[in-house]
Design a protein around this motif. Structure first.
Motif, PDB file in Angstrom:
ATOM      1  N   LYS A 117     -15.025 -18.291   4.808  1.00 48.43           N
ATOM      2  CA  LYS A 117     -15.959 -17.469   4.746  1.00 48.43           C
ATOM      3  C   LYS A 117     -17.393 -17.888   5.083  1.00 48.43           C
ATOM      4  CE  LYS A 117     -14.017 -17.102   0.023  1.00 48.43           C
ATOM      5  NZ  LYS A 117     -14.032 -17.599  -1.913  1.00 48.43           N
ATOM      6  N   SER A 118     -17.847 -18.749   6.049  1.00 47.41           N
ATOM      7  CA  SER A 118     -19.077 -19.190   6.206  1.00 47.41           C
ATOM      8  C   SER A 118     -19.196 -18.621   7.039  1.00 47.41           C
ATOM      9  CB  SER A 118     -19.317 -20.719   6.465  1.00 47.41           C
ATOM     10  OG  SER A 118     -19.578 -20.701   6.912  1.00 47.41           O
ATOM     11  N   GLU A 121      -5.837 -28.458  -0.665  1.00 46.18           N
ATOM     12  CA  GLU A 121      -7.329 -28.819  -0.595  1.00 46.18           C
ATOM     13  C   GLU A 121      -7.418 -28.303   0.725  1.00 46.18           C
ATOM     14  OE1 GLU A 121      -5.071 -30.632  -1.906  1.00 46.18           O
ATOM     15  OE2 GLU A 121      -5.394 -31.657  -3.758  1.00 46.18           O
ATOM     16  N   ILE A 144     -12.794 -21.412   3.432  1.00 44.89           N
ATOM     17  CA  ILE A 144     -14.403 -21.860   3.396  1.00 44.89           C
ATOM     18  C   ILE A 144     -15.036 -22.141   4.603  1.00 44.89           C
ATOM     19  CG2 ILE A 144     -15.777 -23.455   2.088  1.00 44.89           C
ATOM     20  CD1 ILE A 144     -14.162 -24.745   0.457  1.00 44.89           C
ATOM     21  N   GLU A 145     -14.558 -22.355   5.060  1.00 47.28           N
ATOM     22  CA  GLU A 145     -14.577 -22.012   6.543  1.00 47.28           C
ATOM     23  C   GLU A 145     -14.525 -20.240   6.519  1.00 47.28           C
ATOM     24  OE1 GLU A 145     -12.011 -24.433   9.540  1.00 47.28           O
ATOM     25  OE2 GLU A 145     -13.023 -25.786   8.139  1.00 47.28           O
ATOM     26  N   ILE A 147      -8.885 -14.377   4.656  1.00 45.67           N
ATOM     27  CA  ILE A 147      -8.486 -14.678   3.419  1.00 45.67           C
ATOM     28  C   ILE A 147      -7.880 -14.411   2.260  1.00 45.67           C
ATOM     29  CG2 ILE A 147     -10.097 -15.174   1.542  1.00 45.67           C
ATOM     30  CD1 ILE A 147     -12.842 -14.771   3.522  1.00 45.67           C
ATOM     31  N   ALA A 169      -7.697 -24.789   1.291  1.00 43.90           N
ATOM     32  CA  ALA A 169      -8.761 -24.679   0.753  1.00 43.90           C
ATOM     33  C   ALA A 169     -10.319 -24.697   2.024  1.00 43.90           C
ATOM     34  CB  ALA A 169      -9.027 -25.412  -0.645  1.00 43.90           C
ATOM     35  N   GLU A 170      -9.889 -26.070   2.704  1.00 42.40           N
ATOM     36  CA  GLU A 170     -11.403 -26.293   3.515  1.00 42.40           C
ATOM     37  C   GLU A 170     -11.550 -24.757   4.782  1.00 42.40           C
ATOM     38  OE1 GLU A 170     -10.809 -29.101   4.921  1.00 42.40           O
ATOM     39  OE2 GLU A 170     -11.822 -30.849   2.681  1.00 42.40           O
ATOM     40  N   GLN A 171     -10.440 -24.629   4.672  1.00 45.82           N
ATOM     41  CA  GLN A 171      -9.931 -23.237   5.284  1.00 45.82           C
ATOM     42  C   GLN A 171     -10.360 -21.873   4.800  1.00 45.82           C
ATOM     43  OE1 GLN A 171      -5.954 -22.735   6.959  1.00 45.82           O
ATOM     44  NE2 GLN A 171      -6.073 -24.569   7.393  1.00 45.82           N
TER      45      GLN A 171
END
Length: 469
Positions: free
Chosen positions: A197-198, A187, A194-195, A149, A190-192
């Motif tokens: 962090k999840s 974008e 989020i994944e 991250i 950013a999705e990566q």
């Protein structure tokens, strides 16, 4: 022959030398094997002497004596052990009371229970160690995600002209199938994030649950430790009470028990020594067999060396061949037989002082050729010679240029061909188990036994070699 057809002559000479082993290399190999076997024999003999000396100093006679003594000792040990157990049982009866019996039973029970708990405790500790290892792995995974991250955030601070992955200009290298980074938008990055962090939250949840389970497992371990300590203290207390109760008791069988234990110790010691003696005796017998085998190998090699030394004496071999060569020619009734020999350099037969094909008679050539190869066959197949001969000879038309077909008057006598067949019959009688002789000829005298006729062929072609054999 050597002047007119030297390739055939050289080939025949080489073949003759191979048959009679005129090579020093063979003797060299045999002597080398003999030397190795001698060294092996010497080493085994040293071992044998050492064991014999040990057994002599140990006053060991033979296997039967040692085995008999071992059986006597085993019987004495069995009797003394039985007597010792009887004394122990008497002591137990004399010194027993209800309290001591209860304490002894309690100590035995508590020790068994403690051993079971110790085994369970060892398993629990191993299980906790595995859980801690898994928790450490979760921590490492979380640290990797945090680093990923942070890397995405840092790389977004820069405006790249070249792709940091493939190092190609972004203006000419967008949407390339060869690079996983070119053409990606912010974008997508950013999705990566989020994944990632999840995934981190999921791992944190698993690690928290695992930590709770580790704490519970440690509490189970602590309970097992407490139980072990409690049982150990209880066992010590009961053993101390037993000691106090039996301290004033005087064992009336103390002297007898001490004597039995001393006797058993001596018997066990003697039994161990006898076991060692038996092992040495077995090894001694084995070495006797090995030495006998080595001795036979040495004698066999020595015999081979002696045979090859005889064979490598070319003069002796040629002399032996010449004796047989003249003997066969005499049995063939060779006319005016004189000065027949095999040349020691060319290995070619001579007669009347001339080379075999210089006599001017084809009948003489036939007789000399057949006698020459029969001489080699017979001598090479004798038991005194270790040759490389196949012990097989095929003769085609030994009657050629003999009898009525001979142009030379002295070889027109039919008795000559008859004498050849007679010699073949004699070979069958004396050497049928050592050699094989195959003869093809048109016709044969009546003296040839029926058993020696393999197949007869008709002149009209109705009975032939290919069709009928």
């Amino acid at each position: 022959m050597s002047e007119k057809n030297w390739p055939v002559y050289n080939k025949q000479k080489a073949a003759f030398e191979i048959i009679f082993n005129f090579y020093d290399e063979l003797i060299g190999e045999l002597k080398n094997q003999f030397s190795i076997k001698q060294e092996e024999f010497k080493n085994e003999a040293i071992k044998l002497t050492g064991i014999q000396e040990f057994l002599k100093q140990s006053n060991v006679e033979n296997y039967d004596t040692v085995d008999k003594r071992k059986k006597e000792i085993d019987l004495q040990i069995e009797e003394l052990t039985q007597l010792l157990n009887e004394y122990k049982e008497k002591i137990k009866i004399d010194s027993a009371n209800s309290m001591t019996q209860e304490l002894e039973a309690s100590v035995i029970k508590n020790k068994k229970e403690r051993n079971a708990i110790l085994s369970e405790l060892a398993d629990q500790k191993q299980y906790i160690q595995k859980l801690i290892t898994l928790s450490n792995q979760y921590t490492n995974d979380i640290e990797k995600i945090d680093a990923a991250i942070m890397g995405v955030r840092e790389i977004n601070k820069y405006d790249f002209k070249l792709c940091p992955n493939c190092l190609q200009p972004l203006s000419t290298h967008k949407n390339s199938a060869d690079c996983t980074l070119c053409g990606n938008s912010m974008e997508n990055l950013a999705e990566q994030v989020i994944e990632l962090k999840s995934e981190k939250r999921s791992i944190n949840t698993k690690q928290n649950e695992l930590e709770k389970h580790i704490v519970h497992s440690m509490s189970v371990r602590d309970e097992l430790v407490n139980k072990t300590d409690f049982l150990t203290k209880k066992i010590s207390q009961n053993e101390r009470i037993l000691t106090d109760l039996t301290e004033s008791y005087v064992n009336p069988y103390l002297q007898e028990i001490s004597f039995i234990n001393l006797s058993l110790g001596k018997l066990y010691s003697e039994n161990d020594e006898l076991d060692n003696s038996l092992r040495f005796i077995k090894e001694l017998n084995r070495l006797h067999l090995v030495l006998k085998e080595k001795q036979n190998e040495l004698e066999d090699l020595k015999g081979q060396i002696d045979d090859q030394v005889v064979m490598n004496n070319k003069t002796d071999v040629i002399t032996m061949l010449n004796v047989k060569f003249n003997e066969i020619l005499e049995k063939f009734h060779f006319p005016k037989l004189s000065n027949a020999y095999i040349d020691p350099k060319k290995y070619i037969p001579y007669i009347r002082g001339r080379k075999y094909n210089d006599l001017g008679s084809l009948g003489a050539v036939t007789l000399l050729t057949v006698a020459y190869y029969l001489t080699i066959l017979v001598e090479a197949s004798s038991k005194e010679i270790n040759s490389n001969h196949l012990n097989l000879l095929m003769i085609d038309t030994p009657s050629k240029n003999l009898g009525v077909s001979s142009k030379s008057t002295e070889f027109q006598d039919e008795e000559i061909f008859k004498s050849i067949i007679s010699y073949f019959v004699e070979l069958d009688k004396n050497m049928s188990s050592e050699i094989q002789l195959i003869v093809i000829n048109n016709g044969y005298p009546d003296i040839l036994p029926t058993k020696n006729i393999i197949k007869e062929f008709s002149s009209d072609g109705n009975s032939g070699l290919i069709d009928d054999i």
